[in-house]
Scaffold this motif. Sequence first.
Motif, PDB file in Angstrom:
ATOM      1  N   ILE A 241       0.855  -1.187   0.000  1.00  0.00           N
ATOM      2  CA  ILE A 241       0.000   0.000   0.000  1.00  0.00           C
ATOM      3  C   ILE A 241       0.890   1.235   0.000  1.00  0.00           C
ATOM      4  N   GLN A 242       0.809   1.996  -1.087  1.00  0.00           N
ATOM      5  CA  GLN A 242       1.595   3.217  -1.222  1.00  0.00           C
ATOM      6  C   GLN A 242       0.747   4.401  -0.764  1.00  0.00           C
ATOM      7  N   LEU A 243       1.233   5.128   0.230  1.00  0.00           N
ATOM      8  CA  LEU A 243       0.489   6.266   0.767  1.00  0.00           C
ATOM      9  C   LEU A 243       0.654   7.495  -0.118  1.00  0.00           C
ATOM     10  N   LYS A 244      -0.322   8.371  -0.066  1.00  0.00           N
ATOM     11  CA  LYS A 244      -0.267   9.606  -0.846  1.00  0.00           C
ATOM     12  C   LYS A 244       0.901  10.466  -0.388  1.00  0.00           C
ATOM     13  N   ASP A 245       1.481  11.179  -1.348  1.00  0.00           N
ATOM     14  CA  ASP A 245       2.623  12.039  -1.047  1.00  0.00           C
ATOM     15  C   ASP A 245       2.438  13.422  -1.660  1.00  0.00           C
ATOM     16  N   ASP A 246       1.208  13.929  -1.607  1.00  0.00           N
ATOM     17  CA  ASP A 246       0.921  15.244  -2.172  1.00  0.00           C
ATOM     18  C   ASP A 246       1.548  16.346  -1.320  1.00  0.00           C
ATOM     19  N   GLY A 274      -2.544  17.920   1.548  1.00  0.00           N
ATOM     20  CA  GLY A 274      -1.132  17.923   1.182  1.00  0.00           C
ATOM     21  C   GLY A 274      -0.508  19.256   1.519  1.00  0.00           C
ATOM     22  N   ILE A 275       0.642  19.230   2.201  1.00  0.00           N
ATOM     23  CA  ILE A 275       1.298  20.452   2.665  1.00  0.00           C
ATOM     24  C   ILE A 275       2.752  20.438   2.207  1.00  0.00           C
ATOM     25  N   GLY A 276       3.178  21.493   1.531  1.00  0.00           N
ATOM     26  CA  GLY A 276       4.580  21.644   1.177  1.00  0.00           C
ATOM     27  C   GLY A 276       5.374  22.206   2.346  1.00  0.00           C
ATOM     28  N   LEU A 277       6.603  21.729   2.536  1.00  0.00           N
ATOM     29  CA  LEU A 277       7.429  22.138   3.662  1.00  0.00           C
ATOM     30  C   LEU A 277       8.619  22.964   3.174  1.00  0.00           C
ATOM     31  N   ASN A 278       8.352  24.207   2.877  1.00  0.00           N
ATOM     32  CA  ASN A 278       9.400  25.166   2.548  1.00  0.00           C
ATOM     33  C   ASN A 278      10.299  24.672   1.415  1.00  0.00           C
ATOM     34  N   LYS A 279       9.678  24.095   0.394  1.00  0.00           N
ATOM     35  CA  LYS A 279      10.379  23.592  -0.790  1.00  0.00           C
ATOM     36  C   LYS A 279      11.361  22.462  -0.489  1.00  0.00           C
ATOM     37  N   LEU A 285      -1.603  14.439   5.085  1.00  0.00           N
ATOM     38  CA  LEU A 285      -2.428  14.023   6.220  1.00  0.00           C
ATOM     39  C   LEU A 285      -3.779  13.511   5.725  1.00  0.00           C
ATOM     40  N   SER A 286      -4.237  12.407   6.306  1.00  0.00           N
ATOM     41  CA  SER A 286      -5.529  11.828   5.931  1.00  0.00           C
ATOM     42  C   SER A 286      -6.290  11.429   7.179  1.00  0.00           C
ATOM     43  N   GLY A 287      -7.604  11.562   7.118  1.00  0.00           N
ATOM     44  CA  GLY A 287      -8.463  11.137   8.222  1.00  0.00           C
ATOM     45  C   GLY A 287      -9.751  10.545   7.699  1.00  0.00           C
ATOM     46  N   GLN A 288     -10.359   9.677   8.492  1.00  0.00           N
ATOM     47  CA  GLN A 288     -11.586   9.007   8.052  1.00  0.00           C
ATOM     48  C   GLN A 288     -12.478   8.677   9.237  1.00  0.00           C
ATOM     49  N   LEU A 289     -13.763   8.885   9.054  1.00  0.00           N
ATOM     50  CA  LEU A 289     -14.794   8.403   9.966  1.00  0.00           C
ATOM     51  C   LEU A 289     -15.711   7.498   9.164  1.00  0.00           C
ATOM     52  N   LEU A 290     -15.857   6.265   9.600  1.00  0.00           N
ATOM     53  CA  LEU A 290     -16.725   5.299   8.924  1.00  0.00           C
ATOM     54  C   LEU A 290     -17.668   4.699   9.948  1.00  0.00           C
ATOM     55  N   ASN A 291     -18.957   4.817   9.693  1.00  0.00           N
ATOM     56  CA  ASN A 291     -19.984   4.261  10.576  1.00  0.00           C
ATOM     57  C   ASN A 291     -20.829   3.290   9.749  1.00  0.00           C
TER      58      ASN A 291
END
Length: 941
Positions: A241-246, A274-279, A285-291
């Motif tokens: 499983i490859q995580l997102k890297d945006d 997706g957040i850039g860190l000063n170039k 970051l990902s979050g989920q709520l599943l009911n």
Amino acid sequence: MRQTLLTSIVCASLLPAAAWAQTQTVTGRVTGPTGAALPGVTVLEKGTSNGTSTDADGRYRLAVPTSATLIFSAIGQTSQEIPLNGRSVLNARLQDASTDLSEVVVTGSRATEGRSNILTTAPVDVISAREIKAFAQTDVSQVLTYVAPSFQSSRQAIADGTDFVDPASLRGLGPDQVLVLVNGKRRHNSALVNINGTVGRGSVGTDLNVIPTASIKRIEVLRDGASALYGSDAIAGVINIQLKDDSTGVTSTGYYGQTVESDGKTEQVDINVGIGLNKRGFLDLSGQLLNRGYTDRSFADRTPLIYLGSGGAYPASANTEEARRALKAQDDALVAANGYDRRNLRVGQSATRNFGGFLNGAYRLGRGYEVYLSGGASYRTGKGSGFSRLPNQATQSDLTIFPNGYLPFINTTIYDQSAIVGVRNTFGGFAVDLSNTFGRNELRYDVSNSVNASLPQGPGIVNPMDFYAGRLAFLQNTTNLSVSRRFMDVGPLASLNVAAGGEFRYDNFLIGKGEYASYINGGRRINGAPTASGAQVFPGYQPQDEVNKGRTNVAGYLDFESDITDKLLVHLAGRAERYSDFGGNVSGQLGARYSILRTVAVRGSIGNGFRAPSLQQRYFTNTSTQFISGLPNQVLTVNNDNPIVRNSFDDPSQRGFGVGSLKQEKSKNYSLGLTSSIGRTFTLTVDAYQIDIRDRIVLSSQFAKSNPAVTPPTIVDQILAGRDVSRVQFFANAVNTRTQGIDIVANERLPLGENSRLTLTAAANFNKTEVTSFNSTSSTINNDQTVGTGNLQNTLFDRQQRTRLEYGNPRSKINLSAAYTRGIFGVEARTVRFGEIRSADANPARANLDQTFSAKWITDLTLNAQITKQIGLAIGSNNLFNVYPDKIYVNPRNDPNNFSVDPNLSYSSSLDNSNRGRYLYSANQFGFNGAFYFARVSVSL
């Protein structure tokens, strides 16, 4: 843990004392599929906003660190990510987005640069983030079940913890014979061991559903044995499983759905940022709520007597048809007077709620060093039912609390945490990666709407109805150092990739006891007969069940991959491991791919693999209530070190089965395939395989005490003497198996104009697993001369367990799908054929209860529209035509209207427990929820 830290320090000290890598200028040219220059292509340093674009001749120039990865992207083209690996010149060729069928994969090879999935030595499926979100499925195991024909997972019912952790299979093998990676690093297993009558019985799998789908960039499924690359568990293959890297953007989806029966309500909200860190890096970051609500597809209880009789059966005194009719009439009157609902069971998915979050990030420190971090945490609760206790089952009830019987519930809380931290750099042309991976999974059990029937009852006594039943926990920590380099033009070789590394792993398994009332035998008796101990549906773990065991593993590996010529690719890997608890193992693999023509190639591999016995299999022990032939039994599961298992019956001072200690499973894998790419739009892969497994670990069948009123005491009676249980089971290297199969995948993508495209996929898996022989070194079992089905050799792995292993999963699965887009609108259609499965009774004399459940087609449909650039809408259905699996047929002799039948039959079978659950919940192809409809809204910013 002290050893893990020491290993990390030692590994770090071995890093080469090379000069710091500096920023350099890289140049190159970008071309299209025909070799023509592509102007205006964006060239971006991954994880930063540092980039440029190509000129009119497709050329670019960019200053980046020597360890950077470049991303090439352009409208109408498929993006590519290429590691620089110190090169000063890097060219790229992009494919048209509408016709690219050859995604670059990294699983199954340690080469510094990935290859197209039709150019690898082993078959790899690639499931993109778009495919993950295309249909109704909301969790990873269900997504893979409907997308990848070689993968199978179905939700279980009335199976204790297995209701909440779906057992999964690859190529027809067990849940613990497929290795799961996250970002290429080993993921920890679940704490749960499946001990009930489900697919994967006796196995310990990985809980895929704790990973939010919003965090996944893509999933790579390697369909080949890979123990020589990755170690234990990779007998059937690997799921990476490859995580997102945006580094930019926010996406979020809201989802709502329910079944055609208005249950199974599912609500999901997820977000990815997706957040850039000063170039210099990125943080995703990902979050989920599943009911998810429960479903119920049970039928009316066919038990003849609800209030009268014993356990629903006619008493011996009702020995005429007239007497039975009269008793039935009295019982029916009580049912009516008390408003008793004969639909007293839940057969369907459990209710669950999941909160989860994941992160993935990297940051360049300077001088070529890059640190990376990924991990997540989830909190999941669930509620699933057991079998209902009838009003006439006084030995399992407190009639002062439940005069009309009750349906007990198992409530679980699952905690899961993981973290990967690492640092990488390039020294002297070698890419060096040092990482540490931590994972922990805990499952807590609570029982509600239940009683401990053995506790005193009567006026003024208030017995508990809710119990804490204990917990399971599994921890894994892995430290890994890898070194790799790609050499070009090495003598006669066009290229040579060399990789080597070492790994240190620590595992720990824990069982924590439940509260006193959840397991105690209070001593209550009814007419001299004992009552059931512990909380009904799930007796708590007892003090003698408590376990806190650990082990270590040290491994080293070598990997070579070479383009011998432009036509021949060869891959060679070897790995040696040493476990602290059972010894070592050496695995090797040779793979090759040869281009017969420019568009046609053959590929294949041969190798050996292994799977170490899990700590759960070595040390798990408990007592559970299981319904067998419609009647509750206290079943003792003992670990392999218990005297019941290990001591030989030949020793007069001990009474045990004499089974040897667990050792690793060993496998031999063979595969041969064909790949073809015809034109620019069509690809075809066909791969046949054979997997031979020796000393396969299984949970034995249940050895039962005899009925003293019918037969004299047996060996099992002597072994279990003085224990308040009726049956016992344990783990053993009991069988050898052979799995044969073939995978076929065909893809076609057709541009139908400027704004429309049609994608067609046909994929299939056909597999067959057979038990080739049985293993037993036990003198107790081998020398048992009991006549008939009670023979211990027959019981070690009976026909019910064998049928579940060989036919519990579909032996075939076919996936046909089409995706059509025109402008802002799209249609996704898919139909999956789940092949037949079989069930069997343990007793050959009851073979009339065996059944084959026919193959079924399940059709999914999604309609979507991209309303604006930021907002998308989708509506659709899973199981559009409301298809259900076959029902369990009713033995004609068990017709409740035929009162002249043998009253001892009790209208029950070992498969359906008094015909109360008319769908086969112990093994099923696709569940029994029926049609499910959903709507989804997506927002991108």
